[in-house]
Motif scaffolding. Structure first.
Motif, PDB file in Angstrom:
ATOM      1  N   LYS A  85     -93.141 -15.028 -15.780  1.00 51.48           N
ATOM      2  CA  LYS A  85     -92.413 -16.279 -15.994  1.00 51.48           C
ATOM      3  C   LYS A  85     -92.046 -16.903 -14.654  1.00 51.48           C
ATOM      4  CE  LYS A  85     -90.184 -13.511 -18.613  1.00 51.48           C
ATOM      5  NZ  LYS A  85     -89.078 -12.707 -18.948  1.00 51.48           N
ATOM      6  N   ILE A  86     -92.264 -18.195 -14.539  1.00 54.18           N
ATOM      7  CA  ILE A  86     -91.787 -18.922 -13.357  1.00 54.18           C
ATOM      8  C   ILE A  86     -90.837 -20.018 -13.826  1.00 54.18           C
ATOM      9  CG2 ILE A  86     -92.412 -20.464 -11.459  1.00 54.18           C
ATOM     10  CD1 ILE A  86     -94.961 -18.862 -11.056  1.00 54.18           C
ATOM     11  N   ILE A  87     -89.668 -20.037 -13.188  1.00 57.33           N
ATOM     12  CA  ILE A  87     -88.668 -21.069 -13.485  1.00 57.33           C
ATOM     13  C   ILE A  87     -88.501 -21.922 -12.237  1.00 57.33           C
ATOM     14  CG2 ILE A  87     -86.257 -21.511 -14.092  1.00 57.33           C
ATOM     15  CD1 ILE A  87     -86.225 -18.840 -15.589  1.00 57.33           C
ATOM     16  N   ARG A  88     -88.979 -23.183 -12.317  1.00 56.16           N
ATOM     17  CA  ARG A  88     -88.771 -24.076 -11.178  1.00 56.16           C
ATOM     18  C   ARG A  88     -87.334 -24.560 -11.181  1.00 56.16           C
ATOM     19  NH1 ARG A  88     -89.206 -27.930  -7.612  1.00 56.16           N
ATOM     20  NH2 ARG A  88     -89.031 -30.126  -8.166  1.00 56.16           N
ATOM     21  N   VAL A  89     -86.675 -24.449 -10.027  1.00 57.42           N
ATOM     22  CA  VAL A  89     -85.298 -24.941  -9.866  1.00 57.42           C
ATOM     23  C   VAL A  89     -85.336 -25.968  -8.733  1.00 57.42           C
ATOM     24  CG1 VAL A  89     -83.998 -22.990 -10.818  1.00 57.42           C
ATOM     25  CG2 VAL A  89     -84.792 -22.848  -8.480  1.00 57.42           C
ATOM     26  N   GLY A  90     -85.351 -27.246  -9.090  1.00 60.88           N
ATOM     27  CA  GLY A  90     -85.590 -28.252  -8.058  1.00 60.88           C
ATOM     28  C   GLY A  90     -84.688 -29.460  -8.152  1.00 60.88           C
ATOM     29  N   THR A  91     -85.068 -30.476  -7.378  1.00 61.43           N
ATOM     30  CA  THR A  91     -84.357 -31.747  -7.427  1.00 61.43           C
ATOM     31  C   THR A  91     -85.333 -32.816  -7.918  1.00 61.43           C
ATOM     32  OG1 THR A  91     -84.912 -32.290  -5.132  1.00 61.43           O
ATOM     33  CG2 THR A  91     -82.824 -31.146  -5.521  1.00 61.43           C
ATOM     34  N   CYS A  92     -84.787 -33.923  -8.366  1.00 61.07           N
ATOM     35  CA  CYS A  92     -85.628 -35.014  -8.856  1.00 61.07           C
ATOM     36  C   CYS A  92     -84.898 -36.335  -8.641  1.00 61.07           C
ATOM     37  CB  CYS A  92     -85.951 -34.821 -10.343  1.00 61.07           C
ATOM     38  SG  CYS A  92     -84.501 -34.858 -11.407  1.00 61.07           S
ATOM     39  N   GLY A  93     -85.656 -37.421  -8.752  1.00 61.78           N
ATOM     40  CA  GLY A  93     -85.071 -38.753  -8.682  1.00 61.78           C
ATOM     41  C   GLY A  93     -84.983 -39.322 -10.087  1.00 61.78           C
ATOM     42  N   GLY A  94     -83.819 -39.814 -10.457  1.00 66.29           N
ATOM     43  CA  GLY A  94     -83.654 -40.403 -11.792  1.00 66.29           C
ATOM     44  C   GLY A  94     -84.525 -41.640 -11.939  1.00 66.29           C
ATOM     45  N   VAL A  95     -85.071 -41.840 -13.142  1.00 62.82           N
ATOM     46  CA  VAL A  95     -85.874 -43.029 -13.444  1.00 62.82           C
ATOM     47  C   VAL A  95     -85.259 -43.772 -14.636  1.00 62.82           C
ATOM     48  CG1 VAL A  95     -88.110 -43.820 -14.318  1.00 62.82           C
ATOM     49  CG2 VAL A  95     -88.031 -42.078 -12.522  1.00 62.82           C
ATOM     50  N   SER A  96     -84.917 -43.030 -15.694  1.00 68.77           N
ATOM     51  CA  SER A  96     -84.344 -43.639 -16.892  1.00 68.77           C
ATOM     52  C   SER A  96     -82.954 -44.196 -16.585  1.00 68.77           C
ATOM     53  CB  SER A  96     -84.230 -42.564 -17.987  1.00 68.77           C
ATOM     54  OG  SER A  96     -83.320 -42.976 -18.980  1.00 68.77           O
ATOM     55  N   PRO A  97     -82.623 -45.352 -17.198  1.00 70.11           N
ATOM     56  CA  PRO A  97     -81.260 -45.880 -17.007  1.00 70.11           C
ATOM     57  C   PRO A  97     -80.201 -44.962 -17.603  1.00 70.11           C
ATOM     58  CG  PRO A  97     -82.546 -47.279 -18.519  1.00 70.11           C
ATOM     59  CD  PRO A  97     -83.479 -46.229 -18.002  1.00 70.11           C
ATOM     60  N   ASP A  98     -80.606 -44.072 -18.515  1.00 77.23           N
ATOM     61  CA  ASP A  98     -79.653 -43.134 -19.134  1.00 77.23           C
ATOM     62  C   ASP A  98     -79.346 -41.928 -18.243  1.00 77.23           C
ATOM     63  OD1 ASP A  98     -79.728 -44.735 -21.349  1.00 77.23           O
ATOM     64  OD2 ASP A  98     -81.338 -43.577 -22.303  1.00 77.23           O
ATOM     65  N   VAL A  99     -80.079 -41.796 -17.144  1.00 80.38           N
ATOM     66  CA  VAL A  99     -79.902 -40.639 -16.273  1.00 80.38           C
ATOM     67  C   VAL A  99     -79.034 -41.017 -15.080  1.00 80.38           C
ATOM     68  CG1 VAL A  99     -81.196 -39.257 -14.586  1.00 80.38           C
ATOM     69  CG2 VAL A  99     -82.012 -39.410 -16.932  1.00 80.38           C
ATOM     70  N   GLU A 100     -78.098 -40.136 -14.758  1.00 81.36           N
ATOM     71  CA  GLU A 100     -77.221 -40.396 -13.606  1.00 81.36           C
ATOM     72  C   GLU A 100     -77.387 -39.300 -12.570  1.00 81.36           C
ATOM     73  OE1 GLU A 100     -73.254 -40.714 -15.080  1.00 81.36           O
ATOM     74  OE2 GLU A 100     -73.757 -42.413 -16.372  1.00 81.36           O
ATOM     75  N   VAL A 101     -77.052 -39.628 -11.311  1.00 79.18           N
ATOM     76  CA  VAL A 101     -77.111 -38.585 -10.291  1.00 79.18           C
ATOM     77  C   VAL A 101     -76.160 -37.458 -10.698  1.00 79.18           C
ATOM     78  CG1 VAL A 101     -77.840 -40.006  -8.339  1.00 79.18           C
ATOM     79  CG2 VAL A 101     -75.421 -39.806  -8.865  1.00 79.18           C
ATOM     80  N   ARG A 102     -76.572 -36.252 -10.372  1.00 76.34           N
ATOM     81  CA  ARG A 102     -75.889 -34.988 -10.710  1.00 76.34           C
ATOM     82  C   ARG A 102     -76.242 -34.469 -12.107  1.00 76.34           C
ATOM     83  NH1 ARG A 102     -71.896 -37.961  -8.811  1.00 76.34           N
ATOM     84  NH2 ARG A 102     -70.735 -37.950 -10.749  1.00 76.34           N
ATOM     85  N   ASP A 103     -76.941 -35.276 -12.930  1.00 77.51           N
ATOM     86  CA  ASP A 103     -77.349 -34.757 -14.243  1.00 77.51           C
ATOM     87  C   ASP A 103     -78.284 -33.561 -14.069  1.00 77.51           C
ATOM     88  OD1 ASP A 103     -75.946 -36.627 -15.662  1.00 77.51           O
ATOM     89  OD2 ASP A 103     -77.684 -37.786 -16.333  1.00 77.51           O
ATOM     90  N   LEU A 104     -78.298 -32.711 -15.084  1.00 78.59           N
ATOM     91  CA  LEU A 104     -79.254 -31.603 -15.135  1.00 78.59           C
ATOM     92  C   LEU A 104     -80.354 -31.969 -16.126  1.00 78.59           C
ATOM     93  CD1 LEU A 104     -77.123 -28.329 -15.375  1.00 78.59           C
ATOM     94  CD2 LEU A 104     -78.503 -29.124 -13.453  1.00 78.59           C
ATOM     95  N   ILE A 105     -81.589 -31.883 -15.682  1.00 79.82           N
ATOM     96  CA  ILE A 105     -82.718 -32.240 -16.544  1.00 79.82           C
ATOM     97  C   ILE A 105     -83.593 -31.016 -16.758  1.00 79.82           C
ATOM     98  CG2 ILE A 105     -84.853 -33.596 -16.645  1.00 79.82           C
ATOM     99  CD1 ILE A 105     -83.396 -35.874 -15.377  1.00 79.82           C
TER     100      ILE A 105
END
Ligand SMILES: O=P(O)(O)O[C@H]1O[C@H](CO)[C@@H](O)[C@H]1O
Ligand SMILES: O=c1cc[nH]c(=O)[nH]1
Length: 237
Positions: A85-105
């Motif tokens: 099993k590989i679990i990626r733990v990373g960062t991303c840039g929000g695209v959806s207007p429903d997504v805010e910085v600090r959210d977990l996706i």
């Protein structure tokens, strides 16, 4: 048995490997969250460690940035080191207007402009999806911890500096939550090897609104993400 890109010995990796893009982040994760962590590989400074979390073995290793780099390490871990099993733990840039910085996706699926999965899949379109059991464990873990997660489709971009900003409008209209650079490659590599993968991402910035996080906020969200990833890793056989 070293591979071209990993100097670990057989048995050095646990069944589950957590993978941030940044190898120094892998070192911080090992030092902060694992017990008895030892370095198992440092080829090209792509640091990897194995230790235990609440008594269960787990490894952490950098993937580098982008699908080609992730594809090399995931291939060697799955096929040469028998990682399950590989679990990626990373960062991303929000695209959806429903997504805010600090959210977990949690990336249930990963769209991409990369052709690697078509190459893997005989020229056909491949639906790059997370392993359901890992995804469910993450959602349940987050709920128990009182943490909100968003589950959906992300976009694994070949380019960080994209020449066509209109691509984000297209992503938005197709329900893409966020953009990052590895999940689709990881999911394709896992499917090819008959193994399991999932990605959890913290939103470090918003590519449409321009919002970004402070170092302290990033640290807190990072801690939440690590808690979800490690508890989920332990919850799944
Ligand atoms: O924080 P990581 O895991 O590196 O993930 C994101 O950050 C990098 C770009 O800055 C890319 O690897 C992207 O996927
Ligand atoms: O790949 C990434 C990661 C974080 N933020 C972005 O805009 N892109």
């Amino acid at each position: 048995m070293a591979t071209p890109h990993i100097s670990a010995s057989p048995g050095d990796f646990a069944d589950t490997v957590l993978m941030p893009g940044d190898p120094l982040r892998a070192k911080v994760i090992a030092e902060t969250y694992l017990e008895d962590a030892r370095e198992v590989t440092a080829t090209r400074n792509m640091l990897g460690y194995t230790g235990t979390y609440k008594g269960q073995p787990v490894s952490v290793m950098g993937s580098g940035m982008g699908i080609p780099s992730m594809s090399i390490y995931a291939f060697e871990l799955f096929n040469e080191y028998r990682v399950e099993k590989i679990i990626r733990v990373g960062t991303c840039g929000g695209v959806s207007p429903d997504v805010e910085v600090r959210d977990l996706i949690i990336a249930m699926g990963a769209s991409t402009d990369s052709s690697v999965n078509r190459t893997r899949f005989g020229g056909c379109d491949f639906a790059a999806i997370a392993d359901y059991g890992l995804l469910e464990a993450m959602v349940n873990t987050a709920k128990t911890a009182g943490l909100k997660t968003r589950v959906g489709n992300v976009f694994s971009s070949e380019l960080f500096y994209h020449p066509k900003p209109e691509i984000f409008t297209m992503m938005k209209s197709h329900g893409i939550l966020a953009v990052e650079m590895e999940a689709a490659g990881l999911y394709g590599a896992a499917a090819e090897a008959g193994k399991r993968a999932v990605s959890i991402l913290t939103v470090s910035d918003h590519v449409v609104t321009g919002a970004s996080t402070s170092a302290e906020e990033r640290q807190n969200t990072f801690h939440d993400m690590m808690q979800v990833a490690l508890e989920a890793a332990n919850a799944v056989d």
